[in-house]
Design a protein around this motif. Structure first.
Motif, PDB file in Angstrom:
ATOM      1  N   PHE A 131      -6.280   4.085  -1.710  1.00 52.92           N
ATOM      2  CA  PHE A 131      -5.383   5.107  -1.183  1.00 52.92           C
ATOM      3  C   PHE A 131      -6.176   6.164  -0.434  1.00 52.92           C
ATOM      4  CE2 PHE A 131      -1.451   7.322  -0.984  1.00 52.92           C
ATOM      5  CZ  PHE A 131      -1.763   8.658  -1.044  1.00 52.92           C
ATOM      6  N   ILE A 132      -7.285   6.563  -1.020  1.00 57.18           N
ATOM      7  CA  ILE A 132      -8.112   7.568  -0.361  1.00 57.18           C
ATOM      8  C   ILE A 132      -8.643   7.029   0.969  1.00 57.18           C
ATOM      9  CG2 ILE A 132     -10.235   8.924  -0.575  1.00 57.18           C
ATOM     10  CD1 ILE A 132      -9.689   9.131  -3.524  1.00 57.18           C
ATOM     11  N   LEU A 133      -9.003   5.764   0.979  1.00 57.30           N
ATOM     12  CA  LEU A 133      -9.458   5.141   2.226  1.00 57.30           C
ATOM     13  C   LEU A 133      -8.374   5.238   3.292  1.00 57.30           C
ATOM     14  CD1 LEU A 133     -11.404   3.190   3.821  1.00 57.30           C
ATOM     15  CD2 LEU A 133     -10.108   1.335   2.812  1.00 57.30           C
ATOM     16  N   TYR A 134      -7.153   4.896   2.907  1.00 54.21           N
ATOM     17  CA  TYR A 134      -6.066   4.937   3.879  1.00 54.21           C
ATOM     18  C   TYR A 134      -5.790   6.352   4.333  1.00 54.21           C
ATOM     19  CZ  TYR A 134      -5.171   0.057   2.744  1.00 54.21           C
ATOM     20  OH  TYR A 134      -5.298  -1.298   2.566  1.00 54.21           O
ATOM     21  N   LYS A 135      -6.014   7.268   3.414  1.00 56.43           N
ATOM     22  CA  LYS A 135      -5.785   8.653   3.805  1.00 56.43           C
ATOM     23  C   LYS A 135      -6.801   9.079   4.851  1.00 56.43           C
ATOM     24  CE  LYS A 135      -5.680  13.399   2.517  1.00 56.43           C
ATOM     25  NZ  LYS A 135      -7.028  13.862   2.851  1.00 56.43           N
ATOM     26  N   GLU A 136      -8.055   8.671   4.655  1.00 57.41           N
ATOM     27  CA  GLU A 136      -9.084   9.012   5.631  1.00 57.41           C
ATOM     28  C   GLU A 136      -8.757   8.413   6.989  1.00 57.41           C
ATOM     29  OE1 GLU A 136     -11.474  11.182   5.104  1.00 57.41           O
ATOM     30  OE2 GLU A 136     -10.600  11.400   3.112  1.00 57.41           O
ATOM     31  N   LEU A 137      -8.106   7.248   6.984  1.00 63.02           N
ATOM     32  CA  LEU A 137      -7.722   6.610   8.240  1.00 63.02           C
ATOM     33  C   LEU A 137      -6.443   7.203   8.818  1.00 63.02           C
ATOM     34  CD1 LEU A 137      -8.303   2.871   7.248  1.00 63.02           C
ATOM     35  CD2 LEU A 137      -9.660   4.205   8.851  1.00 63.02           C
ATOM     36  N   ASN A 138      -5.837   8.104   8.040  1.00 65.96           N
ATOM     37  CA  ASN A 138      -4.574   8.728   8.472  1.00 65.96           C
ATOM     38  C   ASN A 138      -3.421   7.736   8.519  1.00 65.96           C
ATOM     39  OD1 ASN A 138      -3.730  11.261   8.847  1.00 65.96           O
ATOM     40  ND2 ASN A 138      -4.723  11.541  10.822  1.00 65.96           N
ATOM     41  N   TRP A 139      -3.439   6.788   7.621  1.00 61.49           N
ATOM     42  CA  TRP A 139      -2.409   5.757   7.603  1.00 61.49           C
ATOM     43  C   TRP A 139      -1.334   6.015   6.558  1.00 61.49           C
ATOM     44  CZ3 TRP A 139      -5.138   0.309   7.918  1.00 61.49           C
ATOM     45  CH2 TRP A 139      -5.741   0.188   9.158  1.00 61.49           C
ATOM     46  N   ILE A 140      -1.422   7.146   5.862  1.00 62.96           N
ATOM     47  CA  ILE A 140      -0.423   7.412   4.831  1.00 62.96           C
ATOM     48  C   ILE A 140       0.931   7.605   5.486  1.00 62.96           C
ATOM     49  CG2 ILE A 140       0.220   8.946   2.924  1.00 62.96           C
ATOM     50  CD1 ILE A 140      -2.264   7.378   2.430  1.00 62.96           C
ATOM     51  N   ASN A 141       1.959   7.135   4.826  1.00 66.06           N
ATOM     52  CA  ASN A 141       3.325   7.248   5.322  1.00 66.06           C
ATOM     53  C   ASN A 141       3.569   6.450   6.600  1.00 66.06           C
ATOM     54  OD1 ASN A 141       5.930   8.113   4.801  1.00 66.06           O
ATOM     55  ND2 ASN A 141       5.755   9.883   6.150  1.00 66.06           N
ATOM     56  N   LEU A 168       5.527   2.066  -2.426  1.00 68.97           N
ATOM     57  CA  LEU A 168       5.868   3.297  -3.112  1.00 68.97           C
ATOM     58  C   LEU A 168       4.818   4.373  -2.904  1.00 68.97           C
ATOM     59  CD1 LEU A 168       7.707   4.789  -5.229  1.00 68.97           C
ATOM     60  CD2 LEU A 168       6.017   4.085  -6.881  1.00 68.97           C
ATOM     61  N   ILE A 169       3.555   4.008  -3.095  1.00 69.02           N
ATOM     62  CA  ILE A 169       2.559   5.068  -3.049  1.00 69.02           C
ATOM     63  C   ILE A 169       2.167   5.435  -1.623  1.00 69.02           C
ATOM     64  CG2 ILE A 169       1.657   4.526  -5.313  1.00 69.02           C
ATOM     65  CD1 ILE A 169      -0.705   3.286  -4.112  1.00 69.02           C
ATOM     66  N   ILE A 170       2.442   4.550  -0.672  1.00 71.03           N
ATOM     67  CA  ILE A 170       2.058   4.854   0.703  1.00 71.03           C
ATOM     68  C   ILE A 170       3.152   5.623   1.439  1.00 71.03           C
ATOM     69  CG2 ILE A 170       1.648   3.821   2.969  1.00 71.03           C
ATOM     70  CD1 ILE A 170      -0.766   3.695   1.332  1.00 71.03           C
ATOM     71  N   LEU A 171       4.383   5.256   1.206  1.00 68.44           N
ATOM     72  CA  LEU A 171       5.478   5.818   2.003  1.00 68.44           C
ATOM     73  C   LEU A 171       6.068   7.053   1.357  1.00 68.44           C
ATOM     74  CD1 LEU A 171       7.270   2.465   2.818  1.00 68.44           C
ATOM     75  CD2 LEU A 171       5.756   3.765   4.314  1.00 68.44           C
ATOM     76  N   PHE A 213       2.166  10.080  -8.167  1.00 69.06           N
ATOM     77  CA  PHE A 213       1.615  11.419  -8.317  1.00 69.06           C
ATOM     78  C   PHE A 213       0.103  11.379  -8.425  1.00 69.06           C
ATOM     79  CE2 PHE A 213       1.997  15.810  -9.182  1.00 69.06           C
ATOM     80  CZ  PHE A 213       0.992  16.122 -10.063  1.00 69.06           C
ATOM     81  N   ALA A 214      -0.395  10.454  -9.241  1.00 71.43           N
ATOM     82  CA  ALA A 214      -1.844  10.391  -9.451  1.00 71.43           C
ATOM     83  C   ALA A 214      -2.569  10.044  -8.153  1.00 71.43           C
ATOM     84  CB  ALA A 214      -2.183   9.377 -10.537  1.00 71.43           C
ATOM     85  N   THR A 215      -2.052   9.060  -7.416  1.00 68.79           N
ATOM     86  CA  THR A 215      -2.756   8.700  -6.186  1.00 68.79           C
ATOM     87  C   THR A 215      -2.673   9.843  -5.180  1.00 68.79           C
ATOM     88  OG1 THR A 215      -0.769   7.501  -5.545  1.00 68.79           O
ATOM     89  CG2 THR A 215      -2.611   6.190  -6.304  1.00 68.79           C
ATOM     90  N   ALA A 216      -1.516  10.496  -5.110  1.00 70.70           N
ATOM     91  CA  ALA A 216      -1.411  11.606  -4.168  1.00 70.70           C
ATOM     92  C   ALA A 216      -2.353  12.736  -4.565  1.00 70.70           C
ATOM     93  CB  ALA A 216       0.031  12.103  -4.101  1.00 70.70           C
ATOM     94  N   ALA A 217      -2.443  12.990  -5.864  1.00 77.25           N
ATOM     95  CA  ALA A 217      -3.355  14.042  -6.314  1.00 77.25           C
ATOM     96  C   ALA A 217      -4.786  13.688  -5.964  1.00 77.25           C
ATOM     97  CB  ALA A 217      -3.211  14.260  -7.821  1.00 77.25           C
ATOM     98  N   ALA A 218      -5.150  12.445  -6.210  1.00 74.43           N
ATOM     99  CA  ALA A 218      -6.525  12.022  -5.925  1.00 74.43           C
ATOM    100  C   ALA A 218      -6.805  12.094  -4.436  1.00 74.43           C
ATOM    101  CB  ALA A 218      -6.741  10.597  -6.432  1.00 74.43           C
TER     102      ALA A 218
END
Lengths: 453, 295, 310
Positions: free
Chosen positions: B146-156, B233-236, A96-101
């Motif tokens: 995580f934010i870095l990966y999000k910027e790269l559009n690599w989440i999930n 867990l946090i990526i997928l 949750f925290a990472t998704a929120a961030a």
């Protein structure tokens, strides 16, 4: 020979890796929101569908078949909506925290009741006005459940599950010892001592009692660090007339006489009356030992009924009883649970809010309550289940008299201080005065932080 | 050590024939006895795991502990595997582990050659930086990454789990460095004289000689990938993409744990890595046919 | 480690000599450097920034200067306690683990039939996924009903409180870590393979007995691997987290509140990520200092056969 096979392995692996990588890149998901161009329903014009995503740590798919349920009962009336449920298998906080961030929270996410004030305060959750939840439905909620949905007068969430706390008891063992479930704290001591004995059959009030060789304990509950445990200790304080802090004046009273007395009582039933073992902390604690028939009375919440009635019925007769209260006090239980909240920054609020409303309707609540997944918050629904599960009665009574946990946007700090104090006082060597005395300024600090926001 | 004992005995055999044989047999027996005893103690948790996996849930916790389940719930196994969608997750895990391990072994063994064998300005500083990446608790860099990966559009997607593997992993680089630095330099020099470039030395001399180390790295990497939990867990977000570790968490409910299923699934999940290790051992321990210097 | 030649290249009076070897050195380490720059450096710098901020994941970080660090060192009693708990754990689990793993590797390094099975058995603990086994250990350690005390009592010893007794809780974790030395032992096993038989043969010719062979051939040749396990053991055990997180949450009375567990609590329970980042960097400084000291000392006792003194 080995070199050759290693070479071959490398070749194979690199080929496989290459193929796999290509397919992985190709299979990259579209951003987890828009899915334009849905399937047209026969006979109706094609509509752009929006997928509303929901995350909870609860296995709603396994327990209530949520996807199918939504497909049958909600989606047909909302052709512009699709629904996707994901269960977060564990480590909810970190996910949750990472998704929120990172801004990747879903449209609907579950919230622990104690965290709702924090999120509402930060503007994370969308407000649910009268348009979303009609007043008469709101009134049908048990007061403590409703309190958990709200913050500073506004509603920000709906109930996913709500629970009150009571005792589950091993009826066979009680009959064996010829005792009744205790109603007062004094009775708890006498009943408890009758139910506790060591391997030679001595009871705690016998001289020959061997504290290190106890065969059966009378009582056990979750304690003390962590939110789940604090939640179970607070009712004892409330029953004795104590309070963590006064919600009106914001004065911290956790170190006042009634609270100290209550904690002292809990400490005594371990060390003086010896009916509660110190080994109650661990995961395989109350859960394991009640089923293993080494503990007769064990604190639990309504969430346990599913276990007790269906998934994992004990091999003995069991029942639910109220917590014992002080002689001059009344039975007060604690109420806690999880909520659904809508992501205020979500891109599909228009389709999300009706789903939020749907979770308060009869259809939804009747369905989810059928599978024993704790209570769904509304009185009229809960009472309908009494027929199938009569043991629910005590929990419902507890809901009437129960209290939600204190509503503060800094509640995590408060619960942390409480947990420390309880642990040190009840299981440790410090006196309740000292431990609670330490907790009080921390709680005052937290409240001050909240006021400064 | 015993290998050398056997050699020693060849010399002594001419002097104290029967006494030595008795001593040898006795020491073998003692060896087995001691190892077996220790092994049983080590395995007790697994016996318990196995035993619990076949029990009626309510009976797992009774006291005194009961080793043999009664009745034996064989169905816990198929039921658990079905509940956690075992086969789908197995596919995912195999994919992640294979690609990841391949990347790690290849890249780490490449990179470490530079650190262990070649000199260049800033080498020691760079090595310290490499080590220090392991000293910062992951919880703190998790969110920015995580934010870095999000910027790269690599989440999930599987990309955050696989791509970094191809850039070397500090732990294995350090491990291989210790091994590489134990390989005599004469071999390098001999190869250079024969006209090998650095890549040739790496591929023809160093890699084969570090087989036990490489086998170790492979096994470790497979097992870590197999059990990887937090980042998946946090990526997928898509449950169909989960790996076995995440699947195991299915049995831990909000308020209770399905112990029988959890234990059964745990037993099944640990089988592939341990079978891999069983066979990989040969490479680690008994494996290498080498040039004259190593005998 | 700092050989004269490297030093010359570094401090180069005049120009820096970019010889072929240095170029290839860069080429070989390039993948790691690139990966570091892309995936690691940014987040690391971000975490430094976070340590000077207040951050709760929802609102952007708010700069607060040194206040996290000041609070850590002056007002946080649990900070020192968690550090103490962790150091206690490290001091026992690392040396004991290494000795135990080394002995295990020696025991398993024999060419007797069936050794495959034994080596697998001892490696099994390292293979199992953390959480399920941690849960199992909770039950094993249960003072009244757990297997360990049951066995202790059956041979006449009193069973301590383990996870419930503040004096015995850390020893319980240390015991658990010893159970998991399989991985370290495997590394030692691989290292034992690298000891040239020719050296043993030479020793025998010189009249060495088993103990002398061990002391003068095995151990010196194993020092690089011992060093690795020492350094990694230190780095790893300072970050002990998952077992305590799953099993005790820091209880009883914070006796198992290890440093990273406390950090986790600050970050994800109390939503004070900035404070947690400050904690992380304090840990980093401690660990890197200890590691640097270890590297400096290693020059005295670690022997690399392939490292010629240039």
């Amino acid at each position: 020979m080995e070199k050759l096979s290693r070479r071959n392995f490398l070749k194979l692996a690199s080929a496989g890796a290459g193929v796999a990588l290509l397919s992985a890149c190709g299979a990259q998901t579209q951003p987890a929101t828009q899915e334009p161009g849905g399937e047209p329903v026969v006979g109706e014009p094609a509509v752009d569908k929006v997928t509303v995503e929901m995350w909870t740590p609860h296995p709603l798919e396994d327990n209530i078949g949520i996807t199918e349920f939504m497909a049958e009962n909600y989606l047909p009336d909302h052709p512009d909506t699709d629904f996707l449920f994901t269960r977060v298998p564990s480590e909810w906080e970190q996910k949750f925290a990472t998704a929120a961030a990172g801004g990747t929270l879903p449209d609907i996410f579950a919230v622990d009741g104690i965290n709702l004030p924090t999120f509402a305060n930060r503007g994370l959750t969308a407000e649910l006005s009268d348009a979303v939840i009609p007043q008469d439905i709101l009134d049908d909620f048990y007061p403590p459940a409703r309190a958990e949905m709200q913050f500073r007068g506004k509603t920000y969430a709906t109930v996913l599950e709500t629970n009150s706390i009571a005792l589950r008891i091993n009826v066979d063992k009680m009959n064996e010892a010829g005792v009744e479930p205790p109603e007062t704290w004094d009775e708890l001591i006498t009943t408890g001592q009758a139910l506790t004995y060591d391997i030679n059959g001595n009871h705690p009030n016998d001289a020959a009692f061997d504290w290190n060789a106890v065969r059966q304990w009378a009582f056990e509950q979750w304690c003390c660090l962590g939110e789940g445990s604090v939640w179970m200790v607070l009712p004892w304080i409330w029953m004795n007339g104590g309070q963590v802090y006064d919600s009106a004046t914001r004065e911290v009273t956790i170190d006042a006489e009634p609270a100290v007395e209550a904690i002292q009582f809990l400490k005594d039933i371990i060390n003086v009356h010896k009916i509660w073992p110190k080994a109650g902390m661990a995961e395989a604690g109350p859960e394991g030992t009640f089923y293993g028939q080494v503990v007769v009375m064990s604190a639990t919440g309504a969430f346990d009924l599913a276990n007790l009635t269906e998934t994992n019925p004990p091999e003995f007769s069991w029942d639910i009883a109220k917590f014992p209260r002080p002689a001059d006090g009344q039975f007060i239980s604690g109420v806690g649970g999880w909520l659904f909240s809508a992501n205020r920054d979500g891109q599909h609020l228009e389709q999300t809010l009706p789903i939020m409303a749907f979770t308060t309707t009869d259809t939804w609540q009747l369905h989810t309550s059928k599978f024993g997944y704790a209570l769904t918050g509304r009185r009229s629904i809960a009472e309908q289940r009494l027929q199938e599960v009569p043991q629910l009665a005590v929990f419902l009574e507890a809901m009437e008299s129960g209290r939600a946990r204190p509503r503060s946007s800094q509640y995590p700090l408060i619960t942390d201080a409480l947990g420390q104090a309880f642990d040190e006082a009840i299981f440790g060597d410090r006196t309740p005065e000292e431990a609670l005395g330490d907790a009080a300024p921390k709680i005052a600090d937290a409240l001050a932080r909240e006021d400064a926001e | 050590m015993a290998a050398q004992d056997i050699q020693h005995s060849t010399l002594s055999r001419t002097r104290h024939f029967s006494w030595y044989r008795v001593q040898k047999t006795l020491s073998k027996v003692l060896w087995y006895f001691f190892l077996t005893a220790l092994g049983i103690i080590f395995s007790l948790p697994f016996f318990w795991m196995l035993s619990s996996s076949l029990k009626v849930e309510a009976r797992i916790w009774i006291y005194p502990p009961q080793w043999i389940p009664n009745p034996i719930l064989w169905q816990n196994y198929p039921e658990a595997l079905d509940l956690m969608k075992f086969w789908q997750l197995l596919k995912n895990t195999l994919f992640l582990t294979t690609v990841g391990t391949f990347g790690i072994v290849l890249s780490s063994s490449w990179v470490v050659y530079g650190f262990a064998r070649l000199n260049f300005p800033g080498k020691n500083l760079l090595f310290m930086v490499l080590l220090s990446t392991m000293m910062l608790p992951g919880q703190v860099t998790m969110v920015p990454q995580f934010i870095l990966y999000k910027e790269l559009n690599w989440i999930n997607t599987y990309l955050p789990l696989l791509v970094p593997a191809f850039f070397g992993s500090a732990f294995y680089i350090f491990l291989l460095r210790q091994f590489y630095m134990g390989i005599p330099r004469e071999l390098d020099d001999a190869a250079k004289i024969d006209g090998c470039g650095y890549i040739g030395i790496w591929w023809r001399i160093i890699m084969p000689l570090s087989k036990p180390a490489l086998a170790t790295v492979t096994v470790f990497s497979v097992i870590n990938g197999w059990n990887d939990f937090l980042w998946p867990l946090i990526i997928l977000n898509d449950a169909n993409k989960f790996n076995l570790s995440l699947g195991l968490a299915t049995f831990r409910g909000m308020y209770s744990t399905q112990w029988g299923y959890l234990m059964a699934a745990s037993v099944v999940i640990l089988l592939p890595p341990i079978i891999l290790y069983f066979f990989a051992q040969r490479l680690i321990v008994e494996g290498i046919a080498l040039t004259g210097i190593k005998g | 480690m700092l050989s004269p030649q490297t030093f010359k290249q570094f401090s180069g009076k005049g120009k820096l000599k970019f010889d072929r070897e240095a170029l290839w050195g860069y080429i070989f380490v390039a993948p790691w450097v690139i990966g570091f720059l892309v995936f690691t450096l940014g987040p690391v710098i971000a975490s430094i920034g976070l340590s000077f901020s207040d951050y709760d994941f929802f609102a952007p970080p708010k700069f607060v200067g040194l206040s996290n660090y000041i609070e850590l060192f002056t007002r946080d009693r649990l900070f020192l306690l968690s550090l103490y708990n962790t150091v206690y754990y490290v001091i026992f689990s690392v040396p004991l683990g290494i000795i135990f793993a080394f002995l295990l590797a020696l025991l398993l390094n024999v060419k007797l039939p069936g050794m495959n099975i034994y080596r697998t058995v001892f490696y099994l603990p390292a293979v199992t996924s953390g959480v399920a086994v941690s849960l199992l250990w909770i039950w094993l350690f249960n003072p009244q009903f757990g297997l360990i005390n049951y066995l202790l009592r059956s041979i006449g010893l009193p069973g301590p409180g383990w996870l419930v007794d503040p004096t015995w809780s850390k020893p319980a974790f240390i015991l658990m870590s010893l159970w998991g030395v399989g991985g370290t032992a495997v590394i030692f096993l691989a290292g034992l393979q690298g000891v040239p038989t020719s050296l043993y043969e030479a020793a025998v010719i010189d009249g060495a007995n088993t103990w002398q062979k061990f002391r003068h051939v095995t151990i010196p040749m194993m020092t690089p691997v011992i060093f690795f396990n020492l350094v990694m053991g230190l780095i790893g055990s300072f970050q002990v987290f998952t077992s305590a997180y799953v099993m005790t949450g820091g209880a009883p009375q914070n006796s198992t509140l290890f440093y990273v567990l406390y950090l986790f609590r600050q970050a994800f329970r109390l939503l004070r990520m900035g404070y947690a980042a400050a904690m992380a960097w304090v840990l980093f400084v401690i660990v890197i200092l200890l590691t640097l000291i270890q590297f400096r000392l290693s020059q005295k006792w670690v022997y690399y056969e392939g490292e010629m003194m240039r």
